[in-house]
Design a protein around this motif. Structure first.
Motif, PDB file in Angstrom:
ATOM      1  N   ASP A  73       0.757  -1.072   0.490  1.00 10.49           N
ATOM      2  CA  ASP A  73      -0.130   0.007   0.146  1.00 10.49           C
ATOM      3  C   ASP A  73       0.870   1.134  -0.037  1.00 10.49           C
ATOM      4  N   TYR A  74       0.431   2.147  -0.721  1.00 12.03           N
ATOM      5  CA  TYR A  74       1.373   3.441  -0.960  1.00 12.03           C
ATOM      6  C   TYR A  74       0.727   4.523  -0.368  1.00 12.03           C
ATOM      7  N   TYR A  75       1.550   5.922   0.123  1.00 17.48           N
ATOM      8  CA  TYR A  75       0.390   6.619   0.750  1.00 17.48           C
ATOM      9  C   TYR A  75       1.764   7.900   0.593  1.00 17.48           C
ATOM     10  N   LEU A  76       0.958   9.446   0.178  1.00 14.16           N
ATOM     11  CA  LEU A  76       1.849  10.616  -0.138  1.00 14.16           C
ATOM     12  C   LEU A  76       1.533  11.371   1.275  1.00 14.16           C
ATOM     13  N   LYS A  77       2.431  11.464   1.868  1.00 12.95           N
ATOM     14  CA  LYS A  77       1.814  13.074   2.669  1.00 12.95           C
ATOM     15  C   LYS A  77       2.789  14.015   2.593  1.00 12.95           C
ATOM     16  N   ARG A  78       3.216  15.019   2.430  1.00 10.23           N
ATOM     17  CA  ARG A  78       3.552  16.697   2.209  1.00 10.23           C
ATOM     18  C   ARG A  78       3.232  17.249   3.703  1.00 10.23           C
ATOM     19  N   ILE A  79       4.570  17.222   4.648  1.00  6.18           N
ATOM     20  CA  ILE A  79       5.352  17.924   5.987  1.00  6.18           C
ATOM     21  C   ILE A  79       5.640  19.548   5.366  1.00  6.18           C
ATOM     22  N   ASN A  80       5.409  19.892   6.714  1.00  6.86           N
ATOM     23  CA  ASN A  80       6.824  21.391   6.820  1.00  6.86           C
ATOM     24  C   ASN A  80       6.939  20.657   7.529  1.00  6.86           C
ATOM     25  N   LEU A  81       8.870  20.426   7.050  1.00  6.65           N
ATOM     26  CA  LEU A  81       9.690  19.618   8.515  1.00  6.65           C
ATOM     27  C   LEU A  81       9.868  21.528   8.954  1.00  6.65           C
ATOM     28  N   THR A  82      10.227  22.174   8.152  1.00 11.54           N
ATOM     29  CA  THR A  82      10.440  23.379   8.619  1.00 11.54           C
ATOM     30  C   THR A  82       9.822  24.944   8.415  1.00 11.54           C
ATOM     31  N   HIS A  83       9.333  25.994   8.942  1.00  9.19           N
ATOM     32  CA  HIS A  83       8.969  26.865   8.228  1.00  9.19           C
ATOM     33  C   HIS A  83       9.123  27.172   6.654  1.00  9.19           C
ATOM     34  N   SER A  84      10.279  27.063   5.965  1.00  4.65           N
ATOM     35  CA  SER A  84      10.018  27.275   4.578  1.00  4.65           C
ATOM     36  C   SER A  84      11.103  25.665   3.703  1.00  4.65           C
ATOM     37  N   TYR A  85      10.801  24.543   4.789  1.00  8.59           N
ATOM     38  CA  TYR A  85      11.089  23.354   3.933  1.00  8.59           C
ATOM     39  C   TYR A  85      10.111  22.097   4.327  1.00  8.59           C
ATOM     40  N   ASN A  86       9.638  22.263   3.008  1.00  8.85           N
ATOM     41  CA  ASN A  86       8.628  21.181   3.280  1.00  8.85           C
ATOM     42  C   ASN A  86       8.955  19.687   2.625  1.00  8.85           C
ATOM     43  N   VAL A  87       8.127  18.874   3.254  1.00  7.40           N
ATOM     44  CA  VAL A  87       8.663  16.619   2.983  1.00  7.40           C
ATOM     45  C   VAL A  87       7.543  16.541   2.212  1.00  7.40           C
ATOM     46  N   THR A  88       7.231  15.661   1.182  1.00  7.48           N
ATOM     47  CA  THR A  88       6.572  14.919   0.835  1.00  7.48           C
ATOM     48  C   THR A  88       7.061  12.963   1.043  1.00  7.48           C
ATOM     49  N   LEU A  89       6.720  13.043   1.980  1.00  9.80           N
ATOM     50  CA  LEU A  89       6.522  11.430   2.502  1.00  9.80           C
ATOM     51  C   LEU A  89       5.826  10.525   1.307  1.00  9.80           C
TER      52      LEU A  89
END
Length: 224
Positions: free
Chosen positions: A48-64
């Protein structure tokens, strides 16, 4: 910050979750991606495959990109495809099930065999911390295994949500050499996920598109 600058700070990280069936891998994935818990056990076939985008810092986004691999795939023909390119591997076991902990050595060895010199970041995850009174694996064993294999170590509860968000944020920050303030490790900045089920006979999982809508899913012993 302009859109171009924002895109420049956008990264994607592949996380693979491995471990025996019923250890709670899918529950962890769904708690993280949808903040939901399903009491019924549904065996994952393939991935099963999931995507979630988080704001790791105020100016740094990461898609997991979270790959929840079925517990029956150890030794299967497709496991190398599922592991390929993993940045982070979460080895999950059930703290009330000693066998699920002991089998992690096989999971670890399999990942190392397929990684061909590119070792991902590993984290040991003891799930079901809400069942502490039924614990079958001592915390000391948990931490020793993590130390012996150079892993981060976590205890979580997919049922209650305890430490789930912190787990994913901390392993991602560690991978990227970002120090998170303690008050930020349980932040819940969320963009919801799309989930795709892949059966074992298929090829490398298809990358789904991230959406803004709610995520959907296709598809004991004595203390030692």
């Amino acid at each position: 910050m302009s859109d171009s600058e924002d895109d420049a700070n956008e990264k994607q990280v592949k996380i693979v979750i491995l471990g025996d069936g019923s250890a709670g891998k899918t529950s962890i994935s769904e708690r993280f991606s949808k903040d939901a818990f399903n009491r019924d056990y549904n065996q994952t076939l393939g991935i099963d495959y999931y995507l979630k985008r988080i704001n790791l810092t105020h100016s740094y986004n990461v898609t997991l990109a979270v790959n929840d691999v079925g517990g029956q795939t150890l030794g299967g023909d497709m496991l190398d495809k599922y592991i390929y390119g993993a940045d982070i591997v979460l080895l999950v076991y059930d703290i009330t099930n000693l066998q699920s902990f002991e089998n992690l050595e096989d999971w670890y060895s399999t990942v190392m065999k397929y990684c061909a010199g590119r070792k991902p970041l590993f984290a040991l995850v003891g799930n079901k911390s809400d069942l502490e009174h039924l614990r079958a694996v001592k915390a000391e064993k948990h931490h020793q295994f993590a130390k012996d294999h150079d892993m981060l170590a976590f205890f979580v509860s997919a049922k209650t949500g305890e430490s789930i968000e912190s787990l994913f944020r901390q392993v991602t920050a560690n991978l990227m050499h970002i120090v998170l303030p303690k008050s930020d490790t349980d932040a819940r900045s969320v963009i919801t996920a799309t989930i795709v089920r892949q059966e074992p006979q298929n090829s490398i999982p298809i990358k789904p598109k991230s959406t803004q809508s709610n995520a959907t899913r296709t598809s004991i012993c004595s203390l030692q």
